[in-house]
Design a protein around this motif. Structure first.
Motif, PDB file in Angstrom:
ATOM      1  N   ALA A  45       0.856  -1.192   0.000  1.00  0.00           N
ATOM      2  CA  ALA A  45       0.000   0.000   0.000  1.00  0.00           C
ATOM      3  C   ALA A  45       0.890   1.239   0.000  1.00  0.00           C
ATOM      4  CB  ALA A  45      -0.911  -0.010   1.218  1.00  0.00           C
ATOM      5  N   GLU A  46       1.879   1.226   0.862  1.00  0.00           N
ATOM      6  CA  GLU A  46       2.783   2.365   0.980  1.00  0.00           C
ATOM      7  C   GLU A  46       3.520   2.609  -0.338  1.00  0.00           C
ATOM      8  OE1 GLU A  46       5.466   1.862   4.251  1.00  0.00           O
ATOM      9  OE2 GLU A  46       6.246   3.910   4.066  1.00  0.00           O
ATOM     10  N   ALA A  47       3.991   1.515  -0.947  1.00  0.00           N
ATOM     11  CA  ALA A  47       4.747   1.648  -2.190  1.00  0.00           C
ATOM     12  C   ALA A  47       3.889   2.261  -3.297  1.00  0.00           C
ATOM     13  CB  ALA A  47       5.261   0.277  -2.628  1.00  0.00           C
ATOM     14  N   ASN A  48       2.668   1.759  -3.443  1.00  0.00           N
ATOM     15  CA  ASN A  48       1.792   2.286  -4.492  1.00  0.00           C
ATOM     16  C   ASN A  48       1.458   3.761  -4.248  1.00  0.00           C
ATOM     17  OD1 ASN A  48       0.841   0.233  -6.601  1.00  0.00           O
ATOM     18  ND2 ASN A  48       0.788  -0.942  -4.711  1.00  0.00           N
ATOM     19  N   ILE A  49       1.182   4.082  -2.994  1.00  0.00           N
ATOM     20  CA  ILE A  49       0.837   5.468  -2.676  1.00  0.00           C
ATOM     21  C   ILE A  49       2.052   6.383  -2.900  1.00  0.00           C
ATOM     22  CG2 ILE A  49       0.211   7.017  -0.770  1.00  0.00           C
ATOM     23  CD1 ILE A  49      -1.566   4.662   0.280  1.00  0.00           C
ATOM     24  N   MET A  50       3.230   5.899  -2.478  1.00  0.00           N
ATOM     25  CA  MET A  50       4.442   6.714  -2.668  1.00  0.00           C
ATOM     26  C   MET A  50       4.722   6.953  -4.143  1.00  0.00           C
ATOM     27  SD  MET A  50       7.009   5.228   0.230  1.00  0.00           S
ATOM     28  CE  MET A  50       8.425   6.281  -0.031  1.00  0.00           C
ATOM     29  N   ALA A  51       4.531   5.900  -4.948  1.00  0.00           N
ATOM     30  CA  ALA A  51       4.797   6.041  -6.381  1.00  0.00           C
ATOM     31  C   ALA A  51       3.824   7.043  -6.990  1.00  0.00           C
ATOM     32  CB  ALA A  51       4.667   4.682  -7.069  1.00  0.00           C
ATOM     33  N   MET A  52       2.557   6.945  -6.587  1.00  0.00           N
ATOM     34  CA  MET A  52       1.551   7.867  -7.134  1.00  0.00           C
ATOM     35  C   MET A  52       1.879   9.307  -6.747  1.00  0.00           C
ATOM     36  SD  MET A  52      -2.581   7.676  -6.686  1.00  0.00           S
ATOM     37  CE  MET A  52      -2.607   7.879  -4.923  1.00  0.00           C
ATOM     38  N   LYS A  53       2.206   9.506  -5.470  1.00  0.00           N
ATOM     39  CA  LYS A  53       2.556  10.859  -5.019  1.00  0.00           C
ATOM     40  C   LYS A  53       3.804  11.373  -5.724  1.00  0.00           C
ATOM     41  CE  LYS A  53       0.560  11.099  -0.401  1.00  0.00           C
ATOM     42  NZ  LYS A  53       0.855  10.948   1.042  1.00  0.00           N
ATOM     43  N   ALA A  54       4.761  10.456  -5.928  1.00  0.00           N
ATOM     44  CA  ALA A  54       5.993  10.866  -6.616  1.00  0.00           C
ATOM     45  C   ALA A  54       5.674  11.350  -8.023  1.00  0.00           C
ATOM     46  CB  ALA A  54       6.975   9.701  -6.656  1.00  0.00           C
TER      47      ALA A  54
END
Lengths: 616, 339
Positions: free
Chosen positions: A201-210
């Protein structure tokens, strides 16, 4: 959301296409973007376009998977012909979609994949796809997505493969920035989806925010865009795809009729999702059984119908062929059953993931003997719910099999769906015989519907035998009496004709009488009405008559046909409905417009066609 | 379980004239079925008889219960739908060697694999009767029929082998003339919770007359048939002096008192063992090396079957889910309101 420095341009509607390798997660990306847009208040239509192979050779055009989203401030009826924005995760995605780009469109390219090796794999002849595809006048945005994602997720303890899996979310983040979409809902989705694996979840959210921040801080887009909410009929909405709509329509019919729902089915593209959805609904008491083959799918359903369930079976063209003998068993045993055919390109295996309307004549006529059957067709992802409900209502109340036609285009496509209240749906009255009924005769008919009555095993005193041999009128015993066969054949035809009482009049959209009547049926509605409306805005006199009830046809059909000078029947096949119309109305002249490319119509081609007819 | 109702076999006879050929083995089977239904005492409206196509598949018209005459090969699939829709019904599938093992082979093995609580009666006459005499999947190799004028060149299926291969839990066999045995087996099969397959060796007087004469011949039948009963010694023969022993990994028919064999060497039939090793050999026994096995060869008790598992799963899901109505489902997940 941060304040943007760049200019914000307001647009009425936008078409965006996410495209990449079939393993790149483009279907998910497109779905998330369309949900975010719907939640924002736009009208939305989507079109998933993917290869039949689960993992076709990486980097090749054959392996490209796309998902197109059309969202707008005004009413949206189609996923759009050409795209304003293309996200191309690799050179193959660019090559596959070049023909669908509007002149000057924004093209987001994952520059990390635009290397010599991938360019060759995509089938370009030179090392410069931009020149080769004549794209210099387009808004090309080169984003090193792989590199950026690796960097953004470097602090997480994720292997390289899992890290790169998030690159679709980086692209999604960029698009959220571009169209000023809020990200909160998508974040919540990830938290829920990966509740047991918070790192993902964290990885997907971080990638989206990035991706969002990358677009924001580097000023890679000259401006961002705003598409205001659409004027939509008030009510509560959700997104639904046609296959889910069909599944829920059956579930609703079961609840409304007080019957248990049974689905016997076998996986087949593009119908499988109906079975998948029904399999989830055990909480509603639904029995969805994946059986050993298509024939078992329909035969278990017929058994369940005999035993008193609301029975359905789901399939696509080749499966409908396999089921034809058993459909006739339901015809002669006069048992309620709905057969859903989510049509795809044929013949044979044909184009499993592509859409076509070419099973119409099979549905109408593809069985041995005199075998009339009620056929209805849904026309949008959201009315799949309604027509599945109606198909079940007709099947149960008339004690007969009904074929419901949808296709890959509306089955997989999704759209906003105004949530109905169960109390507002029409009642369904199963003609079940009560215990204690004197002198039950299996083939005695209700004079109003011509339907026989349903005596369910387990009911004392109503024991009887039915089956595939010709039945004696009234008693239902086996009969070889010549005159009886003629009587029963006519009664079965008459039963289908009696469905007419449930068929609403055909309504014309557009000019009540005019130069041109456009005719369509099933999934072409969105494109046809968009094209007709566009021309009417330019003062052209034309109208659309769109058919959902194929057999029997609405009773005012002929009256409407005779009001127009010219009639054109438009279909995604060689002309099956037009052939049917010609047999019904032999003195009326029908023109036809057909497309057989496994793709829906485009609005543009229809406008050209109608203009030519109007001018000709 | 409902109270046992007092019935006579005639209560289960329909008013339809039975149209099988005079002398057909199906008549004996039908008598036994009527008797078994009466003995079971399950109320008439809770029986459903389902068939496919073929001579034996006419059975639905000859029972005074709910019944469904299906299409060729699909009886097992139709029965599966009936049983899942209403697990309270006692479902009988009546089929033949062509119907169940040729066109319907797929449904046959999958019904068994799922362990549907259905009683499937396979009337095996080793020929296609209704289409007038073509070879079937159980016709013996070399058999001359309308479509094998020079003899078949196909080895036949042994139906019980398919049952075992599909993880079957219940398999029994009887001759069409064994009315009492058939009745007993049918009652046991109906009370067994799971898929039960009963093979009836049935003589077709018109197209394959005498197919089982070697077994039924009055002079020798006791030496050529063995009747198995769970927990009892595997003994046969006019003098009850023959039996089966295990010789290495093979069964062997021996005479007690000869070659040093005593009663202690004779195997005891265990129908309830999960291990199919001996069952498979019993099913495969053929004359002249062995007597042919009749009775309940395999009946591995299971507490579970498809319908009970489905019900349990459904109750679990219902208990855990917050959604119990369509209105709740329609309004679940992401929704938004347009004012």
């Amino acid at each position: 959301m941060t304040q943007k420095n760049q200019e914000v341009i307001e647009l009425d509607q936008v078409v965006i296409r996410f495209s990449g390798d079939s393993g790149d997660g483009m279907q998910l990306t497109g779905t998330l973007f369309s949900e975010a847009s719907a939640l924002f208040g736009n009208d939305v239509a989507t079109f998933p376009d993917f290869p039949a192979e689960i993992r076709a050779p990486q980097g090749t055009v054959g392996g490209v998977s796309g998902f197109q989203v059309h969202f707008g401030h005004s009413e949206i009826k189609t996923p759009g012909d050409f795209c304003d924005v293309l996200v191309a995760m690799n050179p193959a995605a660019l090559k596959a979609n070049r023909r669908w780009l509007k002149q000057g469109a924004i093209v987001i390219l994952n520059s990390d994949e635009f290397n010599e090796k991938q360019i060759i794999r995509a089938g370009y002849f030179t090392e410069d796809p931009i020149t080769e595809d004549n794209l210099h006048d387009f808004n090309l945005i080169y984003a090193p997505i792989n590199t950026m994602v690796k960097e953004a997720l470097s602090k997480l303890e994720l292997d390289n493969k899992s890290t790169l899996r998030c690159k679709n979310m980086f692209a999604l983040g960029m698009c959220y920035w571009l169209f000023n979409r809020p990200m909160e809902n998508t974040m919540q989705k990830f938290e829920k989806k990966f509740a047991k694996k918070p790192i993902l979840a964290e990885a997907n959210i971080m990638a989206m925010k990035a991706g969002y921040n990358y677009a924001d801080s580097l000023g890679i887009f000259p401006s961002s865009y705003k598409v205001l909410p659409a004027e939509i009929t008030p009510g509560k909405y959700r997104t639904i795809c046609g296959n889910t709509g069909v599944a829920w329509g059956f579930a609703a019919a079961a609840e409304k009729s007080g019957l248990n729902l049974f689905c016997g089915s076998y996986p087949i593209t593009p119908a499988t999702e109906i079975l998948v959805e029904l399999s989830h609904l055990k909480n509603l008491g639904i029995k969805a059984l994946q059986v050993e083959d298509e024939i078992a799918g329909i035969c278990t359903a017929i058994g369940a119908s005999f035993a008193g369930n609301l029975a359905v079976t789901t399939t696509s063209g080749p499966g409908l062929s396999l089921k034809s003998e058993a459909i006739n068993l339901a015809v002669i045993a006069e048992l309620p059953l709905v057969i859903v055919d989510v049509q795809r390109g044929g013949p044979s295996t044909g184009l499993p993931t592509k859409t076509e309307q070419s099973d119409l004549l099979q549905a109408l006529y593809g069985r041995n003997g005199e075998s009339p059957i009620a056929v209805i067709a849904a026309s949008t992802p959201s009315d799949c719910f309604y027509y599945a409900f109606i198909a079940a209502k007709i099947a149960v109340e008339h004690m007969m099999p009904v074929i419901l036609l949808t296709d890959g285009y509306i089955g997989n496509g999704s759209a906003p769906f105004r949530i109905p209240k169960m109390a507002d749906l029409p009642a369904i009255h199963p003609p079940i015989v009560k215990e204690g009924t004197e002198d039950y005769q299996p083939y005695r008919r209700n004079p109003e519907t011509m339907a026989r009555y349903w005596a369910v095993p387990g009911t004392k005193g109503l024991e009887h035998r039915v089956g595939g041999l010709e039945k004696m009128a009234i008693t239902g015993t086996v009969s070889y009496v010549p005159e009886n066969h003629e009587i029963m054949t006519k009664e079965r035809a008459s039963k289908v004709a009696h469905v007419l009482a449930d068929v609403p009049d055909l309504e014309v959209e557009g000019d009540g009488n005019g130069e041109l009547l456009v005719i369509g049926w099933g999934s072409t509605y969105g494109h046809l009405i968009s094209a007709v409306n566009r021309l009417r805005k330019h003062g052209k006199k034309l109208a659309l008559a769109h058919f959902n009830y194929i057999n029997p046809l609405p009773s005012n059909t002929e009256e409407i046909l005779r009001k127009y000078k010219k009639i054109v029947v438009c279909e995604i096949n060689m002309g099956q409905f037009v052939q049917y119309m010609r047999t019904k109305f032999s003195d009326i002249e029908f023109m036809q417009y057909n497309k057989i490319q496994g793709l829906p119509f485009t609005e543009i081609e229809l406008i050209d066609c109608f203009n030519n007819i109007l001018e000709g | 379980m409902e109270n046992k109702i007092q019935y006579q076999p005639s209560d289960f006879k329909s008013n339809q004239e039975v149209r099988w050929c005079p002398g057909c083995g199906d008549h004996g089977f039908l008598n036994a079925l009527h008797k078994a239904m009466a003995e079971l005492g399950i109320s008439r409206e809770n029986h459903v008889v389902v068939s496919g196509i073929g001579c034996s598949s006419r059975t639905p018209y000859y029972v005074n219960t709910y019944a469904f005459h299906g299409i060729h090969g699909r009886a097992a699939a139709i029965s599966t739908g009936v049983k899942i829709a209403n697990p309270g019904l006692c479902v009988w599938t009546v089929t033949g060697d062509g119907d169940a093992l040729a066109i319907g082979g797929n449904h046959f093995i999958h019904m068994i694999r799922r362990n549907m609580n259905i009683n499937l009666i396979l009337l095996n006459n080793q020929i296609y009767g209704l289409t007038k005499g073509q070879y079937s999947p159980t016709s013996r190799e070399g058999q001359v029929t309308k479509t094998s004028p020079y003899g078949t060149i196909e080895p036949p299926f042994i139906p019980g082998d398919l049952v075992l291969g599909a993880q079957g839990k219940f398999f029994a066999r009887a001759m069409d003339t064994h009315i009492k045995l058939q009745t007993e087996i049918f009652v046991e099969a109906a009370q067994f919770t799971g898929a039960s397959v009963i093979e009836i060796l049935q003589n077709c007087v018109i197209f394959n007359d005498g197919a089982y004469d070697l077994l039924t011949d009055k002079e020798h039948r006791e030496d050529r048939q063995i009747f198995l009963k769970h927990g009892e010694k595997m003994i046969f023969g006019k003098e009850k002096n023959k039996g089966l022993i295990l010789d290495g990994f093979k069964l062997k028919a021996v005479t007690i008192g000869e070659d040093g064999y005593t009663m202690d060497d004779i195997l005891v039939h265990n129908a309830k063992t999960q291990n199919p090793f001996i069952h498979m050999m019993l099913i495969g026994m053929s004359y002249p090396e062995y007597p042919v096995a009749f009775g309940i060869i395999r009946a591995v008790e299971t507490s579970d079957n498809y319908a009970s598992k489905l019900e349990r799963q459904m109750n679990d899901v219902k208990a855990k889910s917050k959604i119990h109505t369509m209105d709740e489902l329609l309004n679940s997940g992401d929704t938004w309101t347009v004012e």
